[in-house]
Design a protein around this motif. Structure first.
Motif, PDB file in Angstrom:
ATOM      1  N   ALA A   1       0.866  -1.174   0.000  1.00 15.60           N
ATOM      2  CA  ALA A   1       0.000   0.000   0.000  1.00 15.60           C
ATOM      3  C   ALA A   1       0.910   1.233   0.000  1.00 15.60           C
ATOM      4  O   ALA A   1       2.100   1.125   0.319  1.00 15.60           O
ATOM      5  CB  ALA A   1      -0.905  -0.009   1.237  1.00 15.60           C
ATOM      6  N   PRO A   2       0.379   2.405  -0.333  1.00 15.64           N
ATOM      7  CA  PRO A   2       1.216   3.599  -0.328  1.00 15.64           C
ATOM      8  C   PRO A   2       1.850   3.843   1.050  1.00 15.64           C
ATOM      9  O   PRO A   2       1.182   3.730   2.083  1.00 15.64           O
ATOM     10  CB  PRO A   2       0.238   4.725  -0.683  1.00 15.64           C
ATOM     11  CG  PRO A   2      -0.851   4.038  -1.444  1.00 15.64           C
ATOM     12  CD  PRO A   2      -0.980   2.688  -0.798  1.00 15.64           C
ATOM     13  N   ALA A   3       3.123   4.167   1.036  1.00 20.90           N
ATOM     14  CA  ALA A   3       3.831   4.459   2.290  1.00 20.90           C
ATOM     15  C   ALA A   3       3.154   5.617   3.004  1.00 20.90           C
ATOM     16  O   ALA A   3       2.728   6.584   2.385  1.00 20.90           O
ATOM     17  CB  ALA A   3       5.282   4.797   1.988  1.00 20.90           C
ATOM     18  N   GLY A   4       3.021   5.498   4.321  1.00 25.47           N
ATOM     19  CA  GLY A   4       2.428   6.565   5.114  1.00 25.47           C
ATOM     20  C   GLY A   4       0.930   6.709   4.957  1.00 25.47           C
ATOM     21  O   GLY A   4       0.368   7.717   5.377  1.00 25.47           O
ATOM     22  N   ASN A   5       0.252   5.699   4.374  1.00 23.87           N
ATOM     23  CA  ASN A   5      -1.207   5.821   4.228  1.00 23.87           C
ATOM     24  C   ASN A   5      -1.857   5.874   5.609  1.00 23.87           C
ATOM     25  O   ASN A   5      -1.316   5.381   6.594  1.00 23.87           O
ATOM     26  CB  ASN A   5      -1.759   4.699   3.354  1.00 23.87           C
ATOM     27  CG  ASN A   5      -1.760   3.352   4.042  1.00 23.87           C
ATOM     28  OD1 ASN A   5      -2.620   3.069   4.869  1.00 23.87           O
ATOM     29  ND2 ASN A   5      -0.783   2.516   3.702  1.00 23.87           N
ATOM     30  N   ALA A   6      -3.015   6.500   5.684  1.00 24.33           N
ATOM     31  CA  ALA A   6      -3.657   6.779   6.971  1.00 24.33           C
ATOM     32  C   ALA A   6      -3.993   5.523   7.764  1.00 24.33           C
ATOM     33  O   ALA A   6      -3.883   5.515   8.987  1.00 24.33           O
ATOM     34  CB  ALA A   6      -4.918   7.616   6.749  1.00 24.33           C
ATOM     35  N   THR A   7      -4.381   4.448   7.089  1.00 26.39           N
ATOM     36  CA  THR A   7      -4.702   3.207   7.794  1.00 26.39           C
ATOM     37  C   THR A   7      -3.464   2.665   8.502  1.00 26.39           C
ATOM     38  O   THR A   7      -3.509   2.313   9.682  1.00 26.39           O
ATOM     39  CB  THR A   7      -5.274   2.151   6.827  1.00 26.39           C
ATOM     40  OG1 THR A   7      -6.467   2.669   6.241  1.00 26.39           O
ATOM     41  CG2 THR A   7      -5.569   0.848   7.536  1.00 26.39           C
ATOM     42  N   ALA A   8      -2.354   2.604   7.788  1.00 27.60           N
ATOM     43  CA  ALA A   8      -1.108   2.108   8.384  1.00 27.60           C
ATOM     44  C   ALA A   8      -0.668   2.998   9.538  1.00 27.60           C
ATOM     45  O   ALA A   8      -0.248   2.499  10.594  1.00 27.60           O
ATOM     46  CB  ALA A   8      -0.015   2.021   7.323  1.00 27.60           C
ATOM     47  N   VAL A   9      -0.782   4.310   9.375  1.00 26.48           N
ATOM     48  CA  VAL A   9      -0.383   5.239  10.431  1.00 26.48           C
ATOM     49  C   VAL A   9      -1.293   5.076  11.649  1.00 26.48           C
ATOM     50  O   VAL A   9      -0.820   4.963  12.783  1.00 26.48           O
ATOM     51  CB  VAL A   9      -0.399   6.699   9.918  1.00 26.48           C
ATOM     52  CG1 VAL A   9      -0.193   7.685  11.057  1.00 26.48           C
ATOM     53  CG2 VAL A   9       0.673   6.891   8.844  1.00 26.48           C
ATOM     54  N   ALA A  10      -2.600   5.058  11.431  1.00 24.11           N
ATOM     55  CA  ALA A  10      -3.554   4.959  12.548  1.00 24.11           C
ATOM     56  C   ALA A  10      -3.384   3.662  13.332  1.00 24.11           C
ATOM     57  O   ALA A  10      -3.544   3.638  14.549  1.00 24.11           O
ATOM     58  CB  ALA A  10      -4.988   5.070  12.025  1.00 24.11           C
ATOM     59  N   LEU A  11      -3.062   2.582  12.632  1.00 25.59           N
ATOM     60  CA  LEU A  11      -2.925   1.275  13.281  1.00 25.59           C
ATOM     61  C   LEU A  11      -1.485   0.953  13.668  1.00 25.59           C
ATOM     62  O   LEU A  11      -1.226  -0.096  14.244  1.00 25.59           O
ATOM     63  CB  LEU A  11      -3.470   0.179  12.362  1.00 25.59           C
ATOM     64  CG  LEU A  11      -4.967   0.232  12.107  1.00 25.59           C
ATOM     65  CD1 LEU A  11      -5.357  -0.757  11.008  1.00 25.59           C
ATOM     66  CD2 LEU A  11      -5.736  -0.052  13.390  1.00 25.59           C
ATOM     67  N   ASP A  12      -0.552   1.853  13.344  1.00 23.41           N
ATOM     68  CA  ASP A  12       0.871   1.633  13.596  1.00 23.41           C
ATOM     69  C   ASP A  12       1.325   0.307  12.989  1.00 23.41           C
ATOM     70  O   ASP A  12       1.945  -0.529  13.639  1.00 23.41           O
ATOM     71  CB  ASP A  12       1.177   1.679  15.102  1.00 23.41           C
ATOM     72  CG  ASP A  12       2.660   1.776  15.382  1.00 23.41           C
ATOM     73  OD1 ASP A  12       3.396   2.291  14.513  1.00 23.41           O
ATOM     74  OD2 ASP A  12       3.095   1.308  16.458  1.00 23.41           O
ATOM     75  N   CYS A  13       0.961   0.137  11.722  1.00 20.71           N
ATOM     76  CA  CYS A  13       1.290  -1.075  10.963  1.00 20.71           C
ATOM     77  C   CYS A  13       2.128  -0.691   9.750  1.00 20.71           C
ATOM     78  O   CYS A  13       2.035   0.426   9.263  1.00 20.71           O
ATOM     79  CB  CYS A  13       0.008  -1.751  10.462  1.00 20.71           C
ATOM     80  SG  CYS A  13      -1.059  -2.377  11.748  1.00 20.71           S
ATOM     81  N   PRO A  14       2.908  -1.613   9.234  1.00 20.46           N
ATOM     82  CA  PRO A  14       3.654  -1.297   8.007  1.00 20.46           C
ATOM     83  C   PRO A  14       2.720  -1.177   6.810  1.00 20.46           C
ATOM     84  O   PRO A  14       1.651  -1.787   6.783  1.00 20.46           O
ATOM     85  CB  PRO A  14       4.602  -2.492   7.849  1.00 20.46           C
ATOM     86  CG  PRO A  14       3.983  -3.595   8.640  1.00 20.46           C
ATOM     87  CD  PRO A  14       3.177  -2.957   9.735  1.00 20.46           C
ATOM     88  N   SER A  15       3.135  -0.394   5.828  1.00 19.91           N
ATOM     89  CA  SER A  15       2.346  -0.275   4.603  1.00 19.91           C
ATOM     90  C   SER A  15       2.723  -1.358   3.597  1.00 19.91           C
ATOM     91  O   SER A  15       2.027  -1.544   2.607  1.00 19.91           O
ATOM     92  CB  SER A  15       2.541   1.108   3.978  1.00 19.91           C
ATOM     93  OG  SER A  15       3.905   1.325   3.696  1.00 19.91           O
TER      94      SER A  15
END
Length: 140
Positions: A36-50
């Motif tokens: 997924a795109p780096a820094g996407n909101a889902t990854a940021v919100a969940l503190d997960c890698p993209s």
């Protein structure tokens, strides 16, 4: 088990919707990747890698992490599914209610590369600014 690439991807979506990690893992190769795109909101919100690597990591994300943010009313409207050999492109809109009660809606394009009847790689494209606004509001 489905035999045609389009059917394989449609079968996978049913597994994703069930949030059962074992059933999800079964549709991916052992060395599968989801990019997924780096820094996407889902990854940021969940503190997960993209960039998820391995069927277990992908299954854990879809079964455990994803439902922590997209908590109810998750719906996917498929606009088109294009299949050519071992590549399937899905155009869709996903809506949901977020953990904070906010409505989420975004358009996605996902490119699935298959190997031996399983998903080997997923490349996810979306409007990252729209996703960020939905999840974080106006926060930078």
């Amino acid at each position: 088990m489905p035999r045609h690439s389009r059917d394989i991807v449609q079968h996978a979506w049913k597994a994703f919707a069930g949030h059962d990690a074992e059933r999800i893992a079964a549709v991916f190769t052992e060395d599968a990747e989801w990019l997924a795109p780096a820094g996407n909101a889902t990854a940021v919100a969940l503190d997960c890698p993209s960039h998820l690597v391995g069927r277990r990591a992908i299954a854990h994300f879809l079964a455990e992490d994803f439902p922590r943010l997209f908590v109810r009313d998750v719906a996917v409207v498929f606009h088109a599914i294009h299949a050519d050999g071992d590549r399937v492109v899905v155009e869709e809109t996903m809506t949901a209610t977020l953990a904070n009660g906010t409505h989420y809606a975004n358009d996605y394009c996902l490119v699935f590369d298959l190997r031996d009847g399983l998903i080997h790689r997923v490349r996810e494209y979306l409007d990252t600014a729209r996703g960020h606004r939905a999840i974080f509001g106006d926060r930078p």
